[in-house]
Design a protein around this motif. Structure first.
Motif, PDB file in Angstrom:
ATOM      1  N   HIS A   1       5.569   5.735   0.386  1.00  0.00           N
ATOM      2  CA  HIS A   1       5.126   4.440   0.699  1.00  0.00           C
ATOM      3  C   HIS A   1       4.086   4.568   2.013  1.00  0.00           C
ATOM      4  CE1 HIS A   1       6.946   2.274  -2.683  1.00  0.00           C
ATOM      5  NE2 HIS A   1       7.880   3.125  -2.474  1.00  0.00           N
ATOM      6  N   GLY A   2       4.415   5.436   2.755  1.00  0.00           N
ATOM      7  CA  GLY A   2       3.732   5.429   4.096  1.00  0.00           C
ATOM      8  C   GLY A   2       4.242   4.692   5.253  1.00  0.00           C
ATOM      9  N   TYR A   3       4.011   4.907   6.267  1.00  0.00           N
ATOM     10  CA  TYR A   3       4.657   4.282   7.597  1.00  0.00           C
ATOM     11  C   TYR A   3       4.261   2.762   7.563  1.00  0.00           C
ATOM     12  CZ  TYR A   3       6.333   8.658   9.460  1.00  0.00           C
ATOM     13  OH  TYR A   3       6.882   9.801   9.565  1.00  0.00           O
ATOM     14  N   ALA A   4       3.065   2.255   6.844  1.00  0.00           N
ATOM     15  CA  ALA A   4       2.776   1.006   6.827  1.00  0.00           C
ATOM     16  C   ALA A   4       3.170   0.318   5.476  1.00  0.00           C
ATOM     17  CB  ALA A   4       1.173   0.878   7.234  1.00  0.00           C
ATOM     18  N   GLY A   5       3.578   0.925   4.721  1.00  0.00           N
ATOM     19  CA  GLY A   5       3.981   0.472   3.217  1.00  0.00           C
ATOM     20  C   GLY A   5       2.970   0.357   2.398  1.00  0.00           C
ATOM     21  N   ASP A   6       1.617   0.992   2.669  1.00  0.00           N
ATOM     22  CA  ASP A   6       0.620   0.727   1.922  1.00  0.00           C
ATOM     23  C   ASP A   6       0.441   1.653   0.704  1.00  0.00           C
ATOM     24  OD1 ASP A   6       0.325   3.120   3.340  1.00  0.00           O
ATOM     25  OD2 ASP A   6      -1.761   2.455   4.418  1.00  0.00           O
ATOM     26  N   GLY A   7       1.331   2.652   0.381  1.00  0.00           N
ATOM     27  CA  GLY A   7       1.349   3.505  -0.640  1.00  0.00           C
ATOM     28  C   GLY A   7       0.636   4.614  -0.327  1.00  0.00           C
ATOM     29  N   ARG A   8       0.188   5.069   0.861  1.00  0.00           N
ATOM     30  CA  ARG A   8      -0.436   6.131   1.222  1.00  0.00           C
ATOM     31  C   ARG A   8       0.290   7.225   2.140  1.00  0.00           C
ATOM     32  NH1 ARG A   8      -5.484   2.662   3.162  1.00  0.00           N
ATOM     33  NH2 ARG A   8      -6.324   1.761   1.245  1.00  0.00           N
ATOM     34  N   GLY A   9       1.203   7.647   1.523  1.00  0.00           N
ATOM     35  CA  GLY A   9       2.276   8.638   2.221  1.00  0.00           C
ATOM     36  C   GLY A   9       1.912   9.877   1.750  1.00  0.00           C
ATOM     37  N   THR A  10       2.514  11.049   2.340  1.00  0.00           N
ATOM     38  CA  THR A  10       2.142  12.401   2.203  1.00  0.00           C
ATOM     39  C   THR A  10       2.435  12.875   0.662  1.00  0.00           C
ATOM     40  OG1 THR A  10       4.315  13.230   2.755  1.00  0.00           O
ATOM     41  CG2 THR A  10       2.555  13.073   4.561  1.00  0.00           C
ATOM     42  N   VAL A  11       3.224  12.308  -0.080  1.00  0.00           N
ATOM     43  CA  VAL A  11       3.426  12.768  -1.545  1.00  0.00           C
ATOM     44  C   VAL A  11       2.329  12.445  -2.342  1.00  0.00           C
ATOM     45  CG1 VAL A  11       4.970  12.347  -3.571  1.00  0.00           C
ATOM     46  CG2 VAL A  11       5.891  12.654  -1.406  1.00  0.00           C
ATOM     47  N   PRO A  12       1.855  11.249  -2.216  1.00  0.00           N
ATOM     48  CA  PRO A  12       0.571  10.667  -2.987  1.00  0.00           C
ATOM     49  C   PRO A  12      -0.545  11.608  -2.747  1.00  0.00           C
ATOM     50  CG  PRO A  12       1.507   8.724  -2.138  1.00  0.00           C
ATOM     51  CD  PRO A  12       2.486   9.857  -1.789  1.00  0.00           C
ATOM     52  N   ALA A  13      -0.757  11.810  -1.569  1.00  0.00           N
ATOM     53  CA  ALA A  13      -1.789  12.649  -0.851  1.00  0.00           C
ATOM     54  C   ALA A  13      -1.996  13.792  -1.627  1.00  0.00           C
ATOM     55  CB  ALA A  13      -1.899  12.705   0.722  1.00  0.00           C
ATOM     56  N   ARG A  14      -0.900  14.590  -1.915  1.00  0.00           N
ATOM     57  CA  ARG A  14      -0.553  15.814  -2.637  1.00  0.00           C
ATOM     58  C   ARG A  14      -0.888  15.922  -4.108  1.00  0.00           C
ATOM     59  NH1 ARG A  14       1.417  16.207   2.224  1.00  0.00           N
ATOM     60  NH2 ARG A  14       1.330  18.073   3.359  1.00  0.00           N
ATOM     61  N   GLY A  15      -1.257  14.739  -4.928  1.00  0.00           N
ATOM     62  CA  GLY A  15      -1.701  14.409  -6.082  1.00  0.00           C
ATOM     63  C   GLY A  15      -0.620  13.735  -6.906  1.00  0.00           C
ATOM     64  N   PHE A  16       0.565  13.301  -6.370  1.00  0.00           N
ATOM     65  CA  PHE A  16       1.556  12.452  -7.176  1.00  0.00           C
ATOM     66  C   PHE A  16       0.958  11.090  -7.409  1.00  0.00           C
ATOM     67  CE2 PHE A  16       3.945  15.922  -5.986  1.00  0.00           C
ATOM     68  CZ  PHE A  16       4.788  16.257  -7.133  1.00  0.00           C
ATOM     69  N   PRO A  17       1.544  10.292  -8.165  1.00  0.00           N
ATOM     70  CA  PRO A  17       0.936   8.812  -8.586  1.00  0.00           C
ATOM     71  C   PRO A  17       1.183   8.014  -7.294  1.00  0.00           C
ATOM     72  CG  PRO A  17       2.340   9.536 -10.376  1.00  0.00           C
ATOM     73  CD  PRO A  17       2.485  10.733  -9.270  1.00  0.00           C
ATOM     74  N   GLN A  18       0.161   7.349  -6.926  1.00  0.00           N
ATOM     75  CA  GLN A  18       0.294   6.622  -5.529  1.00  0.00           C
ATOM     76  C   GLN A  18       1.171   5.215  -5.966  1.00  0.00           C
ATOM     77  OE1 GLN A  18      -3.345   5.546  -3.870  1.00  0.00           O
ATOM     78  NE2 GLN A  18      -2.415   4.144  -2.178  1.00  0.00           N
ATOM     79  N   PRO A  19       2.065   4.915  -5.204  1.00  0.00           N
ATOM     80  CA  PRO A  19       3.057   3.600  -5.375  1.00  0.00           C
ATOM     81  C   PRO A  19       2.115   2.490  -4.850  1.00  0.00           C
ATOM     82  CG  PRO A  19       3.786   4.704  -3.387  1.00  0.00           C
ATOM     83  CD  PRO A  19       2.760   5.585  -4.113  1.00  0.00           C
ATOM     84  N   PRO A  20       2.581   1.205  -5.390  1.00  0.00           N
ATOM     85  CA  PRO A  20       1.573   0.082  -4.931  1.00  0.00           C
ATOM     86  C   PRO A  20       2.004  -0.360  -3.569  1.00  0.00           C
ATOM     87  CG  PRO A  20       3.446  -0.513  -6.227  1.00  0.00           C
ATOM     88  CD  PRO A  20       3.623   0.901  -6.222  1.00  0.00           C
ATOM     89  N   THR A  21       1.083  -0.930  -2.946  1.00  0.00           N
ATOM     90  CA  THR A  21       1.316  -1.336  -1.473  1.00  0.00           C
ATOM     91  C   THR A  21       2.322  -2.604  -1.598  1.00  0.00           C
ATOM     92  OG1 THR A  21       0.261  -2.122   0.475  1.00  0.00           O
ATOM     93  CG2 THR A  21      -0.946  -2.637  -1.714  1.00  0.00           C
ATOM     94  N   PHE A  22       3.040  -2.761  -0.650  1.00  0.00           N
ATOM     95  CA  PHE A  22       4.064  -3.740  -0.255  1.00  0.00           C
ATOM     96  C   PHE A  22       3.089  -5.063   0.041  1.00  0.00           C
ATOM     97  CE2 PHE A  22       7.103  -0.446   0.704  1.00  0.00           C
ATOM     98  CZ  PHE A  22       7.716  -0.276  -0.453  1.00  0.00           C
ATOM     99  N   HIS A  23       1.781  -4.969   0.253  1.00  0.00           N
ATOM    100  CA  HIS A  23       1.160  -6.096   0.991  1.00  0.00           C
ATOM    101  C   HIS A  23       0.511  -6.774   0.047  1.00  0.00           C
ATOM    102  CE1 HIS A  23       2.475  -4.074   4.654  1.00  0.00           C
ATOM    103  NE2 HIS A  23       1.867  -3.121   4.422  1.00  0.00           N
ATOM    104  N   GLN A  24       0.502  -6.240  -1.368  1.00  0.00           N
ATOM    105  CA  GLN A  24      -0.263  -6.971  -2.572  1.00  0.00           C
ATOM    106  C   GLN A  24       0.681  -8.419  -2.618  1.00  0.00           C
ATOM    107  OE1 GLN A  24       0.394  -5.362  -6.654  1.00  0.00           O
ATOM    108  NE2 GLN A  24       0.915  -3.596  -5.369  1.00  0.00           N
ATOM    109  N   PRO A  25      -0.092  -9.362  -3.291  1.00  0.00           N
ATOM    110  CA  PRO A  25       0.484 -10.770  -3.569  1.00  0.00           C
ATOM    111  C   PRO A  25       1.808 -10.473  -4.353  1.00  0.00           C
ATOM    112  CG  PRO A  25      -1.750 -10.971  -3.443  1.00  0.00           C
ATOM    113  CD  PRO A  25      -1.463  -9.442  -3.512  1.00  0.00           C
ATOM    114  N   ARG A  26       1.734  -9.966  -5.470  1.00  0.00           N
ATOM    115  CA  ARG A  26       3.101  -9.923  -6.210  1.00  0.00           C
ATOM    116  C   ARG A  26       4.298  -8.935  -5.484  1.00  0.00           C
ATOM    117  NH1 ARG A  26       5.782  -5.815  -9.173  1.00  0.00           N
ATOM    118  NH2 ARG A  26       4.280  -4.135  -8.375  1.00  0.00           N
ATOM    119  N   LEU A  27       4.127  -8.242  -4.481  1.00  0.00           N
ATOM    120  CA  LEU A  27       5.343  -7.757  -3.882  1.00  0.00           C
ATOM    121  C   LEU A  27       5.451  -8.729  -2.431  1.00  0.00           C
ATOM    122  CD1 LEU A  27       4.980  -4.069  -4.232  1.00  0.00           C
ATOM    123  CD2 LEU A  27       6.250  -5.683  -5.685  1.00  0.00           C
ATOM    124  N   ARG A  28       4.893  -9.471  -2.291  1.00  0.00           N
ATOM    125  CA  ARG A  28       5.010 -10.410  -1.181  1.00  0.00           C
ATOM    126  C   ARG A  28       5.751 -11.559  -1.677  1.00  0.00           C
ATOM    127  NH1 ARG A  28       2.461  -9.975   3.559  1.00  0.00           N
ATOM    128  NH2 ARG A  28       2.463 -12.294   3.740  1.00  0.00           N
TER     129      ARG A  28
END
Length: 183
Positions: free
Chosen positions: A90-117
């Motif tokens: 999920h990355g430090y900011a919760g934006d879904g841009r962590g190191t795991v998705p950066a290596r080709g795994f599916p990117q999780p949704p950002t916690f900052h989208q309206p649905r998750l807020r």
């Protein structure tokens, strides 16, 4: 000088006694998926009897269903646990841009989208417990109280990313303006 031979014999006797006690290393037992004549279905591995409750199950259930009071200590614990378990994806900011998705795994949704807020905090606790989509369950890794702490920290991340400049203290607004002027 007659004690010297006794001093040498004591450790030797203790060593001999220890080597004779290997009964525990070769006890008869069944491996998990081994056949067994003890049960009708012929399996050694059996499900617990119906109605069996683990000793700590009531306390774990109470911790999962009771939202703790919001405190600074809870947020600090949540930040620590989030850093350990959540930032790789999920990355430090919760934006879904962590190191795991950066290596080709599916990117999780950002916690900052309206649905998750808009979801209740228990939603994050449930996702940590049961998993969701490609995220597997963390119930065996994250204690129930820490799940609430992570959910509280996610809420803090959401607030920090969506804060209006007008809501900031005057000193922080001046610092932000100075940084904007340097760019």
């Amino acid at each position: 000088m007659s004690r010297a031979p006794l001093d040498l014999l004591r450790p030797l006797a203790a060593l001999l006694l220890l080597t004779a006690c290997d009964d525990m290393g070769s006890q008869p037992r069944y491996d998990h998926y081994e056949a067994s004549k003890l049960f009708r279905d012929g399996k050694a591995l059996q499900a617990p009897p119906e109605g069996t409750v683990a000793r700590d199950a009531p306390a774990r259930l109470a911790a999962l269903t009771t939202r703790p009071q919001m405190t600074r200590a809870l947020l600090e614990r949540g930040r620590e646990r989030f850093g350990i378990y959540c930032t790789p994806c999920h990355g430090y900011a919760g934006d879904g841009r962590g190191t795991v998705p950066a290596r080709g795994f599916p990117q999780p949704p950002t916690f900052h989208q309206p649905r998750l807020r808009d979801v209740p905090s228990v939603y994050f606790v449930d996702v940590i417990t049961d998993g969701y989509g490609v995220m597997y369950a963390y119930a065996d890794r994250v204690r129930p109280a820490d799940r609430w702490a992570i959910a509280a920290y996610i809420r803090a991340l959401q607030l920090s990313q969506m804060a209006a400049v007008a809501d900031l203290p005057e000193e922080d607004r001046r610092q932000l303006a100075a940084e904007e002027g340097r760019r």
